[in-house]
Motif scaffolding. Sequence first.
Motif, PDB file in Angstrom:
ATOM      1  N   PHE A 103      13.176  47.917  24.607  1.00  0.00           N
ATOM      2  CA  PHE A 103      13.325  46.902  23.574  1.00  0.00           C
ATOM      3  C   PHE A 103      13.196  45.520  24.215  1.00  0.00           C
ATOM      4  N   ASP A 104      12.538  44.615  23.523  1.00  0.00           N
ATOM      5  CA  ASP A 104      12.461  43.218  23.962  1.00  0.00           C
ATOM      6  C   ASP A 104      13.464  42.420  23.144  1.00  0.00           C
ATOM      7  N   THR A 140      15.992  44.493  28.748  1.00  0.00           N
ATOM      8  CA  THR A 140      15.810  43.744  29.991  1.00  0.00           C
ATOM      9  C   THR A 140      16.517  42.415  29.876  1.00  0.00           C
ATOM     10  N   GLU A 141      17.394  42.158  30.818  1.00  0.00           N
ATOM     11  CA  GLU A 141      18.215  40.952  30.759  1.00  0.00           C
ATOM     12  C   GLU A 141      17.385  39.681  30.627  1.00  0.00           C
ATOM     13  N   GLN A 142      16.322  39.571  31.433  1.00  0.00           N
ATOM     14  CA  GLN A 142      15.593  38.319  31.526  1.00  0.00           C
ATOM     15  C   GLN A 142      14.805  37.979  30.268  1.00  0.00           C
ATOM     16  N   LYS A 143      14.572  38.975  29.395  1.00  0.00           N
ATOM     17  CA  LYS A 143      13.742  38.716  28.224  1.00  0.00           C
ATOM     18  C   LYS A 143      14.508  38.107  27.056  1.00  0.00           C
ATOM     19  N   SER A 144      15.803  38.054  27.146  1.00  0.00           N
ATOM     20  CA  SER A 144      16.596  37.540  26.041  1.00  0.00           C
ATOM     21  C   SER A 144      16.492  36.024  25.960  1.00  0.00           C
ATOM     22  N   ALA A 145      16.434  35.516  24.726  1.00  0.00           N
ATOM     23  CA  ALA A 145      16.363  34.063  24.536  1.00  0.00           C
ATOM     24  C   ALA A 145      17.654  33.396  24.981  1.00  0.00           C
ATOM     25  N   SER A 146      18.762  34.080  24.830  1.00  0.00           N
ATOM     26  CA  SER A 146      20.052  33.536  25.239  1.00  0.00           C
ATOM     27  C   SER A 146      21.027  34.683  25.414  1.00  0.00           C
ATOM     28  N   SER A 152      24.543  39.965  20.872  1.00  0.00           N
ATOM     29  CA  SER A 152      24.499  40.340  19.464  1.00  0.00           C
ATOM     30  C   SER A 152      23.586  41.534  19.243  1.00  0.00           C
ATOM     31  N   PHE A 153      22.448  41.539  19.947  1.00  0.00           N
ATOM     32  CA  PHE A 153      21.500  42.637  19.803  1.00  0.00           C
ATOM     33  C   PHE A 153      22.093  43.935  20.328  1.00  0.00           C
ATOM     34  N   VAL A 154      22.715  43.878  21.492  1.00  0.00           N
ATOM     35  CA  VAL A 154      23.323  45.080  22.064  1.00  0.00           C
ATOM     36  C   VAL A 154      24.449  45.589  21.163  1.00  0.00           C
ATOM     37  N   GLU A 155      25.195  44.671  20.579  1.00  0.00           N
ATOM     38  CA  GLU A 155      26.256  45.067  19.634  1.00  0.00           C
ATOM     39  C   GLU A 155      25.657  45.816  18.449  1.00  0.00           C
ATOM     40  N   ALA A 156      24.498  45.339  17.960  1.00  0.00           N
ATOM     41  CA  ALA A 156      23.834  46.011  16.843  1.00  0.00           C
ATOM     42  C   ALA A 156      23.362  47.407  17.244  1.00  0.00           C
ATOM     43  N   LEU A 157      22.823  47.544  18.444  1.00  0.00           N
ATOM     44  CA  LEU A 157      22.402  48.860  18.926  1.00  0.00           C
ATOM     45  C   LEU A 157      23.585  49.815  18.988  1.00  0.00           C
ATOM     46  N   ARG A 158      24.666  49.332  19.559  1.00  0.00           N
ATOM     47  CA  ARG A 158      25.851  50.179  19.723  1.00  0.00           C
ATOM     48  C   ARG A 158      26.438  50.550  18.359  1.00  0.00           C
TER      49      ARG A 158
END
Length: 299
Positions: A103-104, A140-146, A152-158
């Motif tokens: 995921f990006d 990938t950590e480096q691809k996140s805008a912030s 927030s995205f990881v929370e949604a996945l979980r």
Amino acid sequence: MSRSIGLAHIIRHDDGTSSGVWGIYTLQSAFQPIFAFGQGKLSIVAFEGLIRPFRDGEPQSPMSFFNTCPAGDRLHIEALTRTLHLLNAGACLPEEASIFINFDPSVFTDRAIADNALRDMRLVLHEAGIDPRRMVCEVTEQKSASQETLYSFVEALRANGFRIAVDDYGADESDINRIKELKPDIVKFDAHWITQLMESGAGFALLTTMVKSFEEQGIRTVFEGLEEGWQLELAEKSGASMVQGFVLARPELASTSLRVFGKGVEAPSAVTGSSDAPASSGAAPAPRPARVFGRRNAS
């Protein structure tokens, strides 16, 4: 991209596999096995989905494909490649294997976008006959805008019941505090970084300490990009949970023949010194005798 639009870009084939179409490109799924250590053997426990673009029947590099895609299309392409991998995983992979999907995080700019995408993904999982618990979402950590967007995205996945893997850990600006915040289920170590650490006794000791720390927190570890036998042996000695790389198996285009990679398929662990080749049609020859700490300090 809605599910209906996503499926409009999918072509179903008679053998049960699927391909995608985006502009002048035809997209295919490739799967690379991920092996786990256990009782002196390496057993396939998962596969990572990788996109393989073709133009006029000729293979293209994934990077060149993604670089030609306008930024505004990235969210749609993410959905298409994810849908393609899941449909092919349902048709081609053994039912007990976990599925790693990239995921990006940068395209999921707010929670509503992430929730819509993940809702559609659950529908695709249902259509493909895949238990959501088999899914491992690589970010990938480096691809996140912030950091806030990433969290927030990881929370949604979980919240959707998926497992989380942080990819390319150790590369560039990786931050151990971010791992503490994200609390992933799995950390995939960057190939170049772990190779550098393996090349000295001090580096290997640091790598082993980090693996142990993650394992004590309940975080499993994957060493990816392994290409040589001495790397495989040191990966096992470090305590890493899983390994992935050309030394064991190369990615293969989606095919129902991948179903043979089930629970019964094993490969000799590097430490055993067995001369048997790993059990994969894409596998390299058995690892040569390993060195103590990589290439610089031969025993």
